[in-house]
Motif scaffolding. Structure first.
Motif, PDB file in Angstrom:
ATOM      1  N   UNK A  33      37.100  43.312  40.756  1.00 37.37           N
ATOM      2  CA  UNK A  33      38.458  43.610  41.197  1.00 37.37           C
ATOM      3  C   UNK A  33      39.350  43.928  40.006  1.00 37.37           C
ATOM      4  N   UNK A  34      40.271  44.854  40.250  1.00 37.11           N
ATOM      5  CA  UNK A  34      41.258  45.240  39.249  1.00 37.11           C
ATOM      6  C   UNK A  34      42.583  44.605  39.641  1.00 37.11           C
ATOM      7  N   UNK A  35      43.174  43.867  38.716  1.00 29.83           N
ATOM      8  CA  UNK A  35      44.425  43.158  38.979  1.00 29.83           C
ATOM      9  C   UNK A  35      45.593  44.072  38.603  1.00 29.83           C
ATOM     10  N   UNK A  36      46.486  44.346  39.564  1.00 29.70           N
ATOM     11  CA  UNK A  36      47.611  45.245  39.278  1.00 29.70           C
ATOM     12  C   UNK A  36      48.951  44.518  39.251  1.00 29.70           C
ATOM     13  N   UNK A  37      48.922  43.191  39.375  1.00 32.54           N
ATOM     14  CA  UNK A  37      50.118  42.358  39.235  1.00 32.54           C
ATOM     15  C   UNK A  37      49.676  40.963  38.841  1.00 32.54           C
ATOM     16  N   UNK A  83      36.241  46.464  44.470  1.00 29.98           N
ATOM     17  CA  UNK A  83      35.264  47.548  44.575  1.00 29.98           C
ATOM     18  C   UNK A  83      33.869  46.989  44.261  1.00 29.98           C
ATOM     19  N   UNK A  84      32.866  47.875  44.241  1.00 25.82           N
ATOM     20  CA  UNK A  84      31.559  47.491  43.740  1.00 25.82           C
ATOM     21  C   UNK A  84      30.506  47.161  44.771  1.00 25.82           C
ATOM     22  N   UNK A  85      30.776  47.410  46.056  1.00 28.94           N
ATOM     23  CA  UNK A  85      29.761  47.207  47.095  1.00 28.94           C
ATOM     24  C   UNK A  85      28.970  48.502  47.250  1.00 28.94           C
ATOM     25  N   UNK A  94      34.756  35.712  36.356  1.00 26.61           N
ATOM     26  CA  UNK A  94      34.489  36.320  35.049  1.00 26.61           C
ATOM     27  C   UNK A  94      35.495  37.427  34.733  1.00 26.61           C
ATOM     28  N   UNK A  95      36.130  37.317  33.583  1.00 26.54           N
ATOM     29  CA  UNK A  95      36.977  38.412  33.103  1.00 26.54           C
ATOM     30  C   UNK A  95      36.068  39.394  32.379  1.00 26.54           C
ATOM     31  N   UNK A 128      40.296  43.460  34.563  1.00 23.88           N
ATOM     32  CA  UNK A 128      39.220  43.750  35.503  1.00 23.88           C
ATOM     33  C   UNK A 128      38.281  42.550  35.483  1.00 23.88           C
ATOM     34  N   UNK A 129      37.996  41.999  36.646  1.00 26.15           N
ATOM     35  CA  UNK A 129      37.236  40.755  36.739  1.00 26.15           C
ATOM     36  C   UNK A 129      36.209  40.854  37.856  1.00 26.15           C
ATOM     37  N   UNK A 130      35.298  39.879  37.887  1.00 26.35           N
ATOM     38  CA  UNK A 130      34.184  39.895  38.829  1.00 26.35           C
ATOM     39  C   UNK A 130      34.477  39.004  40.032  1.00 26.35           C
TER      40      UNK A 130
END
Length: 279
Positions: free
Chosen positions: A217-221, A160-162, A230-231, A201-203
């Protein structure tokens, strides 16, 4: 007949060849995995212009410590994109303060059309990235933007984030936007295995040093990504929302290049806020 010694040599040679082939396969998979986010963000960030590749102005070869060390504050070096190199998907909301606090924790609240997602952010670990998010949130930078990319194979992330990814449907430029500045990376998980576990959640960045912007981005696995991103923090609520989006799958729009595609279940950030630091 073949002697015992010859058979032993042949067996040893076969084992060596097998081991070398396996090493080559593992190395190739590591390069492919890194390319999913690295090349993916190059696709989503750099395609709009070469400005996104001019990322080596600040930072060193040791892995992107954004802030000058020491004390309760950090000196952050923002890399401003020259006006002539900005694109229509660049959203200029000015620069954050150069001095950022290292003290306390913040709660990020991502309000979406599917419900709230919250994350805990430690300013001691990411003073500049936290400062950047606080600045962007105050400018309503993320409001009414869509999470434009989902990867369901390998790295398992929702990106996300755009600020330009808005409105109905999808456009070719979705995923190319960001603020009018970049920053070096910080808090890289070089000592973690896996580097990016579920709930982080990382950049995102372009794969080059000092290319972090606003996309995250959010890591779901648990993800085998190389520790180049960056974390920012840890998700404390709303992972069920991310998991539901992941279960719905992606449309494969980026399958031939970066991996993944647009989420089939649309998720829109209606508001993003950062609490005051506590602790």
């Amino acid at each position: 007949m073949t002697s015992t010694r010859e058979r032993q040599r042949a067996a040893a040679r076969a084992r060596l060849e097998k081991e070398m082939a396996e090493r080559s396969t593992r190395a190739r998979k590591r390069r492919q995995t890194q390319a999913v986010v690295g090349a993916g963000v190059v696709l989503l960030l750099v395609v709009a212009g070469t400005a996104w590749l001019a990322t080596n102005l600040i930072g060193d070869d040791s892995g992107g410590d954004t802030a000058a060390q020491g004390g309760s504050t950090a000196e952050c070096g923002w890399v401003e994109i020259p006006a002539g190199e900005r694109t229509p998907t660049t959203k200029d909301v000015g620069l954050p303060d150069a001095q950022q606090s290292r003290v306390g924790t913040q709660t990020m609240t991502i309000t979406t059309n599917l419900g709230p997602i919250t994350a805990r952010i430690d300013r001691a670990a990411v003073p500049c990235t936290a400062g950047s998010f606080t600045h962007l949130a105050e400018q309503n930078f993320f409001d009414n933007t869509k999470c434009h990319r989902l990867v369901t194979e390998g790295i398992k992330v929702l990106q996300c984030g755009d600020p330009s990814s808005t409105g109905d449907g999808w456009r070719e430029t979705d995923g190319t936007g960001g603020p009018a500045y970049r920053m070096p990376e910080e808090n890289l998980p070089t000592d973690k295995r896996p580097p990016y576990e579920a709930g982080v959640i990382a950049m995102a960045n372009s794969g080059q040093p000092s290319s972090t912007g606003s996309q995250f981005f959010i890591v779901y696995g648990d993800s085998p990504l190389d520790p180049n991103y960056t974390v920012l923090g840890t998700i404390t609520g709303g992972m069920d929302i991310v998991n539901d989006v992941a279960k719905a799958g992606d449309d494969g729009a980026f399958a031939q290049s970066a991996g993944g595609g647009h989420p089939k279940k649309e998720i829109v950030i209606t508001d993003l806020t950062m609490s005051a630091a506590t602790g």
